[in-house]
Design a protein around this motif. Structure first.
Motif, mmCIF file in Angstrom:
data_model
loop_
_atom_site.group_PDB
_atom_site.id
_atom_site.type_symbol
_atom_site.label_atom_id
_atom_site.label_comp_id
_atom_site.label_asym_id
_atom_site.label_seq_id
_atom_site.Cartn_x
_atom_site.Cartn_y
_atom_site.Cartn_z
ATOM 1 N N CYS A 216 0.784 -1.125 -0.241
ATOM 2 C CA CYS A 216 -0.100 -0.110 0.091
ATOM 3 C C CYS A 216 0.972 1.268 -0.056
ATOM 4 O O CYS A 216 0.521 2.212 -0.883
ATOM 5 C CB CYS A 216 -1.067 -0.175 1.185
ATOM 6 S SG CYS A 216 -2.491 -1.184 1.213
ATOM 7 N N ILE A 217 1.789 1.233 0.974
ATOM 8 C CA ILE A 217 2.565 2.565 1.056
ATOM 9 C C ILE A 217 3.562 2.733 -0.016
ATOM 10 O O ILE A 217 4.192 3.807 -0.099
ATOM 11 C CB ILE A 217 3.326 2.565 2.523
ATOM 12 C CG1 ILE A 217 4.147 1.490 2.489
ATOM 13 C CG2 ILE A 217 2.458 2.818 3.486
ATOM 14 C CD1 ILE A 217 5.103 1.895 3.814
ATOM 15 N N PHE A 218 3.906 1.771 -0.844
ATOM 16 C CA PHE A 218 4.623 1.674 -2.087
ATOM 17 C C PHE A 218 3.887 1.783 -3.156
ATOM 18 O O PHE A 218 4.166 1.636 -4.290
ATOM 19 C CB PHE A 218 5.541 0.725 -2.169
ATOM 20 C CG PHE A 218 6.747 0.802 -1.266
ATOM 21 C CD1 PHE A 218 8.088 1.635 -1.795
ATOM 22 C CD2 PHE A 218 6.897 0.303 0.092
ATOM 23 C CE1 PHE A 218 9.109 1.677 -1.087
ATOM 24 C CE2 PHE A 218 8.158 0.760 0.956
ATOM 25 C CZ PHE A 218 9.095 1.323 0.261
ATOM 26 N N GLY A 219 2.436 1.957 -3.103
ATOM 27 C CA GLY A 219 1.555 2.226 -4.133
ATOM 28 C C GLY A 219 1.195 3.735 -4.461
ATOM 29 O O GLY A 219 2.066 4.534 -4.265
ATOM 30 N N VAL A 229 -2.512 12.018 -9.105
ATOM 31 C CA VAL A 229 -2.287 10.830 -8.532
ATOM 32 C C VAL A 229 -0.707 10.767 -8.157
ATOM 33 O O VAL A 229 0.214 11.148 -9.207
ATOM 34 C CB VAL A 229 -2.516 9.575 -9.529
ATOM 35 C CG1 VAL A 229 -2.009 8.223 -9.026
ATOM 36 C CG2 VAL A 229 -3.899 9.227 -9.562
ATOM 37 N N PHE A 230 -0.316 10.165 -7.061
ATOM 38 C CA PHE A 230 1.322 10.272 -6.845
ATOM 39 C C PHE A 230 1.644 8.969 -6.100
ATOM 40 O O PHE A 230 0.840 8.281 -5.481
ATOM 41 C CB PHE A 230 1.355 11.503 -6.083
ATOM 42 C CG PHE A 230 0.916 11.601 -4.712
ATOM 43 C CD1 PHE A 230 1.329 11.343 -3.565
ATOM 44 C CD2 PHE A 230 -0.487 12.332 -4.563
ATOM 45 C CE1 PHE A 230 0.807 11.176 -2.388
ATOM 46 C CE2 PHE A 230 -1.036 12.461 -3.284
ATOM 47 C CZ PHE A 230 -0.515 11.773 -2.030
ATOM 48 N N ASN A 231 3.037 8.598 -6.194
ATOM 49 C CA ASN A 231 3.547 7.724 -5.679
ATOM 50 C C ASN A 231 3.907 7.911 -4.076
ATOM 51 O O ASN A 231 4.488 8.985 -3.664
ATOM 52 C CB ASN A 231 5.234 7.287 -6.214
ATOM 53 C CG ASN A 231 5.683 6.281 -5.755
ATOM 54 O OD1 ASN A 231 6.245 6.149 -4.413
ATOM 55 N ND2 ASN A 231 5.412 4.951 -6.372
ATOM 56 N N ILE A 232 3.319 7.181 -3.260
ATOM 57 C CA ILE A 232 3.147 7.430 -1.814
ATOM 58 C C ILE A 232 4.640 7.481 -1.285
ATOM 59 O O ILE A 232 5.088 8.228 -0.484
ATOM 60 C CB ILE A 232 2.455 6.524 -0.999
ATOM 61 C CG1 ILE A 232 0.898 6.515 -1.335
ATOM 62 C CG2 ILE A 232 2.282 6.913 0.622
ATOM 63 C CD1 ILE A 232 -0.029 5.439 -1.049
ATOM 64 N N ALA A 233 5.357 6.297 -1.487
ATOM 65 C CA ALA A 233 6.761 6.004 -0.910
ATOM 66 C C ALA A 233 7.675 7.314 -1.454
ATOM 67 O O ALA A 233 8.445 7.803 -0.657
ATOM 68 C CB ALA A 233 7.239 4.888 -1.448
ATOM 69 N N GLU A 234 7.256 7.731 -2.646
ATOM 70 C CA GLU A 234 8.327 9.024 -2.996
ATOM 71 C C GLU A 234 7.968 10.135 -2.449
ATOM 72 O O GLU A 234 8.940 11.096 -1.941
ATOM 73 C CB GLU A 234 8.189 8.902 -4.506
ATOM 74 C CG GLU A 234 8.732 7.934 -5.508
ATOM 75 C CD GLU A 234 8.628 8.095 -7.059
ATOM 76 O OE1 GLU A 234 7.798 8.898 -7.242
ATOM 77 O OE2 GLU A 234 8.994 7.185 -7.711
ATOM 78 N N ASN A 240 10.741 13.274 4.298
ATOM 79 C CA ASN A 240 11.375 12.689 5.594
ATOM 80 C C ASN A 240 12.842 12.546 5.656
ATOM 81 O O ASN A 240 13.344 12.214 6.525
ATOM 82 C CB ASN A 240 10.675 11.535 6.184
ATOM 83 C CG ASN A 240 9.131 11.908 6.723
ATOM 84 O OD1 ASN A 240 8.988 12.336 7.625
ATOM 85 N ND2 ASN A 240 8.310 11.532 5.790
ATOM 86 N N LEU A 241 13.262 12.377 4.349
ATOM 87 C CA LEU A 241 14.834 12.131 4.371
ATOM 88 C C LEU A 241 15.599 12.905 3.661
ATOM 89 O O LEU A 241 15.345 13.672 2.472
ATOM 90 C CB LEU A 241 14.918 10.808 3.557
ATOM 91 C CG LEU A 241 16.236 9.936 3.405
ATOM 92 C CD1 LEU A 241 16.612 9.443 5.009
ATOM 93 C CD2 LEU A 241 16.294 8.727 2.589
ATOM 94 N N PRO A 242 16.627 13.472 4.365
ATOM 95 C CA PRO A 242 17.607 14.555 3.658
ATOM 96 C C PRO A 242 17.839 14.251 2.326
ATOM 97 O O PRO A 242 18.014 12.844 2.031
ATOM 98 C CB PRO A 242 18.791 14.654 4.670
ATOM 99 C CG PRO A 242 18.108 13.914 5.918
ATOM 100 C CD PRO A 242 17.195 13.049 5.534
#
Length: 248
Positions: A216-219, A229-234, A240-242
């Motif tokens: 789900c979170i990589f969907g 529509v966007f990629n959740i993980a991206e 959250n990541l520098p």
């Protein structure tokens, strides 16, 4: 295993002191001071939140203890989880790559036994693999929420994955999550890294809820405001990541 030699006279712990940590490490290695572990936590990883320079310096010795000492493995994992909470965390961690690889292998072996604290250890594994943002945010998908900004219109979007549903929504503090849109989970064969590795580990260890949540979170999600529509993980990684760590 060769242990890195540390000049402890120049390493400050979370209490602002030098020299005390190696004494405590000697004590836990000998097993003659039951209270030493509690003090080590306070000096290396205060309240499991603030990680000191001494915490990173202690990792080589904790890695030696970890194969036969659960407390050492847990403390080492907590220290690595705090890498981004220390201004020099990544540089300090880079000084002991062999120990990090050893700890990662030990955690991975522990996960295969399906322990009761599986999700905590899974978070440790993510941190040891350099996935600090996922380590900090990934839950057990019973009731997980990820606040994100839509990359198309910058609207605040809540991503929910859990027993109450898997959806994107606008969070209204009076009415709850409104304008819900069902998530579009990633197909397993199309998962990219680190999602593929995370999913494979969960499946290997019989953690189906975790595996399903990862898809789900990589969907993909639909923004309830602009319908983009966007990629959740991206989106989560960008928030959250520098930037310097995003390719790890």
């Amino acid at each position: 295993m060769t242990v890195t030699v540390t000049d402890w006279t120049s390493v400050i712990d979370a209490q602002g002191a030098v020299g005390r940590v190696p004494v405590l490490l000697d004590q836990v290695e000998r097993g003659d001071a039951p209270d030493a572990w509690e003090e080590l936590w306070d000096r290396l990883c205060l309240h499991g939140d603030t990680v000191s320079a001494a915490g990173f310096a202690a990792l080589p010795r904790l890695a030696v203890l970890a194969p036969t000492c659960a407390q050492a493995l847990e403390l080492a994992g907590a220290i690595v989880r705090g890498t981004l909470r220390h201004p020099d965390g990544e540089a300090l961690l880079a000084r002991c790559p062999n120990e990090i690889a050893r700890l990662r292998g030990l955690v991975d072996l522990k996960l295969r036994t399906r322990p009761a604290d599986y999700h905590r250890l899974f978070g440790d594994l993510l941190a040891l693999a350099g996935q600090y943002h996922w380590s900090a945010s990934l839950g057990d998908f019973t009731d997980d929420f990820y606040p994100l900004s839509c990359p198309h219109c910058e609207a605040e979007v809540t991503i929910a994955v859990g027993d109450y549903g898997c959806y994107s929504a606008v969070r209204d503090w009076d009415r709850g999550d409104i304008e819900r849109r069902a998530l579009q989970p990633a197909r397993v064969e199309e998962l990219g890294e680190p999602g593929r590795w995370m999913h494979a580990t969960a499946v290997r260890d019989g953690q189906q809820r975790l595996a399903d949540g990862i898809t789900c979170i990589f969907g993909s999600a639909e923004c309830p405001v602009c319908a983009g529509v966007f990629n959740i993980a991206e989106a989560h990684t960008d928030a959250n990541l520098p930037p310097a760590l995003e390719t790890h």
